[in-house]
Motif scaffolding. Sequence first.
Motif, PDB file in Angstrom:
ATOM      1  N   GLU A 283      82.404 -64.177  75.081  1.00 11.64           N
ATOM      2  CA  GLU A 283      82.922 -64.528  73.702  1.00 11.64           C
ATOM      3  C   GLU A 283      82.870 -65.709  73.245  1.00 11.64           C
ATOM      4  O   GLU A 283      83.226 -66.285  72.254  1.00 11.64           O
ATOM      5  CB  GLU A 283      84.628 -63.827  73.848  1.00 11.64           C
ATOM      6  N   VAL A 284      82.649 -66.763  74.314  1.00  7.71           N
ATOM      7  CA  VAL A 284      82.779 -68.247  74.057  1.00  7.71           C
ATOM      8  C   VAL A 284      81.605 -68.359  72.764  1.00  7.71           C
ATOM      9  O   VAL A 284      82.018 -69.303  71.778  1.00  7.71           O
ATOM     10  CB  VAL A 284      82.182 -69.058  75.229  1.00  7.71           C
TER      11      VAL A 284
ATOM     12  N   ASP B 106      83.154 -68.209  69.268  1.00  8.65           N
ATOM     13  CA  ASP B 106      84.010 -69.175  68.943  1.00  8.65           C
ATOM     14  C   ASP B 106      83.417 -69.627  67.723  1.00  8.65           C
ATOM     15  O   ASP B 106      81.812 -70.408  67.926  1.00  8.65           O
ATOM     16  CB  ASP B 106      84.156 -70.087  70.063  1.00  8.65           C
TER      17      ASP B 106
ATOM     18  N   THR C  67      92.372 -71.724  72.587  1.00  6.13           N
ATOM     19  CA  THR C  67      92.367 -70.522  71.843  1.00  6.13           C
ATOM     20  C   THR C  67      93.382 -70.363  70.941  1.00  6.13           C
ATOM     21  O   THR C  67      94.516 -70.859  71.072  1.00  6.13           O
ATOM     22  CB  THR C  67      92.343 -69.086  72.814  1.00  6.13           C
TER      23      THR C  67
ATOM     24  N   ASN D 249      91.822 -73.755  66.424  1.00  3.23           N
ATOM     25  CA  ASN D 249      92.544 -72.696  66.898  1.00  3.23           C
ATOM     26  C   ASN D 249      93.651 -72.499  67.347  1.00  3.23           C
ATOM     27  O   ASN D 249      94.734 -71.741  67.074  1.00  3.23           O
ATOM     28  CB  ASN D 249      91.487 -72.168  68.071  1.00  3.23           C
TER      29      ASN D 249
END
Length: 338
Positions: free
Chosen positions: A81-82, A85, A231, A258
């Motif tokens: 999932e990086v 980002d 995050t 974030n």
Amino acid sequence: MATPASPRRPPTLDEVAERARVSRTVASRVINNVPHVSRAKRDAVEKAIRELGYTPNRAARALATRQTGVVVLAVSGDGPEVFADPFFAQVIVGVSAALEQTDLHLVLSLATTGNGQQRLESFLRTRGADGVILMALRGNDPLIGTAAESGLPTVFGGRPLHGTPPWYVDVDNVGGARAATEHLVAGGRRRIAMITGPADTGVTQARRRGYTEALVLAGLAPYASEPADFTESGGAEAMRGLLRTHPDLDAVFAANDNMAAGALRALRDAGRTVPGDVAVVGFDDLPIAVHTEPRLTTVHQPVQALGREAARMLVALLDGQQPAPLILPTRMAVRESA
């Protein structure tokens, strides 16, 4: 009776290079259609080829060129999932834009797990790529050793925590964090906390340094800090921790957007108004900054330019040049949260 003339010896690569007034390596790059050659040198070599009637030996050409036409963007992250980002998405856009000007292809590699490390090591060891861009390094990240052992040209997107590599593109993290904190001080805030990123990253250390410098210069002591993981959920948890230990804080500088967005959510849940009770500043100026409530004041860093300039630096290295490290400027993007 006239003696038949001896067949004319075909011209050599060295003669092409001499005629074009370039090195043998540059002449070989042109002949092998490697893209990283200046237009002037390419024109000179092509002219020499025409004038001499040079024809490359196909077998020799196949052996001589070891270029794969591939560069790797290797990211040290906690999961696939990086790449979703927004920060890394913008970096990839910048890298891709620069490589569109060449014949190079981009391969993305997430190399945090043992399996990911082994795959990248194997890929680089077998010279599956021409060069590497490293991002999001942590402490003594094994990615650094992997790239070094490969012997491939390597550009760092952001300076690592330890040591200074010869080729890197970074942003002014210290100056940006200093400006963010100074903005809060100028707004009358005195109990300014910081939500940091992971302690084993160069970017966290640099932004914490800028925060500390600004407070010291203003005659204030660093008030409080809480680590998180870059995050939104991590920022919210850090903000809740700060409210428990320092309920009288009046401002927060979060080391990325974030985490700042998470802090805004936690403050709203706690009944604190922004910017009335607590002012909030982030760092990045990603799209999320204009979709928070209120909109986020943040430090703008040129994220796409970071990727673009890292790719350009790598192309320059592949072309035999020796580019200098590059620090990109930051600026404040002032909105309603501070």
